[in-house]
Design a protein around this motif. Structure first.
Motif, PDB file in Angstrom:
ATOM      1  N   CYS A  25       9.637 -43.176 118.210  1.00  0.00           N
ATOM      2  CA  CYS A  25       9.590 -43.257 116.753  1.00  0.00           C
ATOM      3  C   CYS A  25       8.866 -44.522 116.325  1.00  0.00           C
ATOM      4  N   SER A  70       8.138 -47.063 112.663  1.00  0.00           N
ATOM      5  CA  SER A  70       8.239 -47.367 111.252  1.00  0.00           C
ATOM      6  C   SER A  70       6.852 -47.737 110.767  1.00  0.00           C
ATOM      7  N   GLU A  94      10.441 -38.984 107.798  1.00  0.00           N
ATOM      8  CA  GLU A  94      11.428 -39.278 106.761  1.00  0.00           C
ATOM      9  C   GLU A  94      10.969 -40.524 106.005  1.00  0.00           C
ATOM     10  N   TRP A 107      11.157 -44.187 104.933  1.00  0.00           N
ATOM     11  CA  TRP A 107      11.721 -45.288 105.705  1.00  0.00           C
ATOM     12  C   TRP A 107      12.903 -45.904 104.954  1.00  0.00           C
ATOM     13  N   GLU A 108      14.042 -45.967 105.658  1.00  0.00           N
ATOM     14  CA  GLU A 108      15.255 -46.579 105.096  1.00  0.00           C
ATOM     15  C   GLU A 108      15.908 -47.479 106.125  1.00  0.00           C
ATOM     16  N   TRP A 142      16.082 -48.663 110.484  1.00  0.00           N
ATOM     17  CA  TRP A 142      16.200 -47.945 111.743  1.00  0.00           C
ATOM     18  C   TRP A 142      17.540 -47.230 111.862  1.00  0.00           C
ATOM     19  N   GLY A 143      17.421 -45.946 112.144  1.00  0.00           N
ATOM     20  CA  GLY A 143      18.555 -45.135 112.544  1.00  0.00           C
ATOM     21  C   GLY A 143      18.270 -44.613 113.935  1.00  0.00           C
ATOM     22  N   PRO A 144      19.095 -43.708 114.426  1.00  0.00           N
ATOM     23  CA  PRO A 144      18.819 -43.146 115.758  1.00  0.00           C
ATOM     24  C   PRO A 144      17.471 -42.432 115.779  1.00  0.00           C
ATOM     25  N   CYS A 145      16.727 -42.640 116.824  1.00  0.00           N
ATOM     26  CA  CYS A 145      15.434 -41.964 116.978  1.00  0.00           C
ATOM     27  C   CYS A 145      15.698 -40.616 117.660  1.00  0.00           C
ATOM     28  N   SER A 147      17.765 -37.192 112.789  1.00  0.00           N
ATOM     29  CA  SER A 147      17.404 -38.185 111.773  1.00  0.00           C
ATOM     30  C   SER A 147      16.276 -37.707 110.866  1.00  0.00           C
TER      31      SER A 147
END
Length: 125
Positions: free
Chosen positions: A50, A52, A99, A101-102, A104-107, A111
């Protein structure tokens, strides 16, 4: 309408390279999380990595670390998956997902709500 267009798949021999592209359109903002995933026949979809597009930070699956790299060209709203030292086990349909960008969440696939169509990568021995 959000659209993600993956392209660049093909057939290569072991040790070869390919670059996949994921063109994003329709998102409200320009900062996105983009994930690359792949699914081989008879196997579950797995995460590749992933990025960003906000700062270019990336995460990769252990299976591709050191061989694959993800980059973004924000001016073109396109994210690239650079695949090097390809192996037969990399053969799969590759998908990109996105998505806004908010942070880092799980890649992982959970998600992402927006998905592009797949592009086939075949690595022959």
């Amino acid at each position: 309408e959000v659209q993600l267009q993956a392209s660049g798949g093909g057939s290569v021999q072991t040790g070869g390279s390919l670059r996949l592209s994921c063109a994003a359109a329709g998102f409200t903002g320009s900062d996105l999380a983009i994930g690359w995933f792949r699914q081989a026949p008879g196997k579950e979809r797995e995460g590749v990595g992933c990025i960003s597009t906000s700062d270019g930070s990336t995460h990769y699956a252990d299976s591709v670390k050191g061989r694959f790299a993800i980059s973004s060209d924000n001016a073109k709203a396109t994210v690239y998956l650079h695949m090097n030292m390809l192996k037969p086990e990399d053969t799969a349909v590759y998908y990109c997902a996105g998505e806004p960008w908010e942070g880092w969440g799980p890649c992982n696939s959970l998600s992402f709500d927006y998905w592009g169509q797949g592009t086939q990568v075949t690595v022959s021995s």
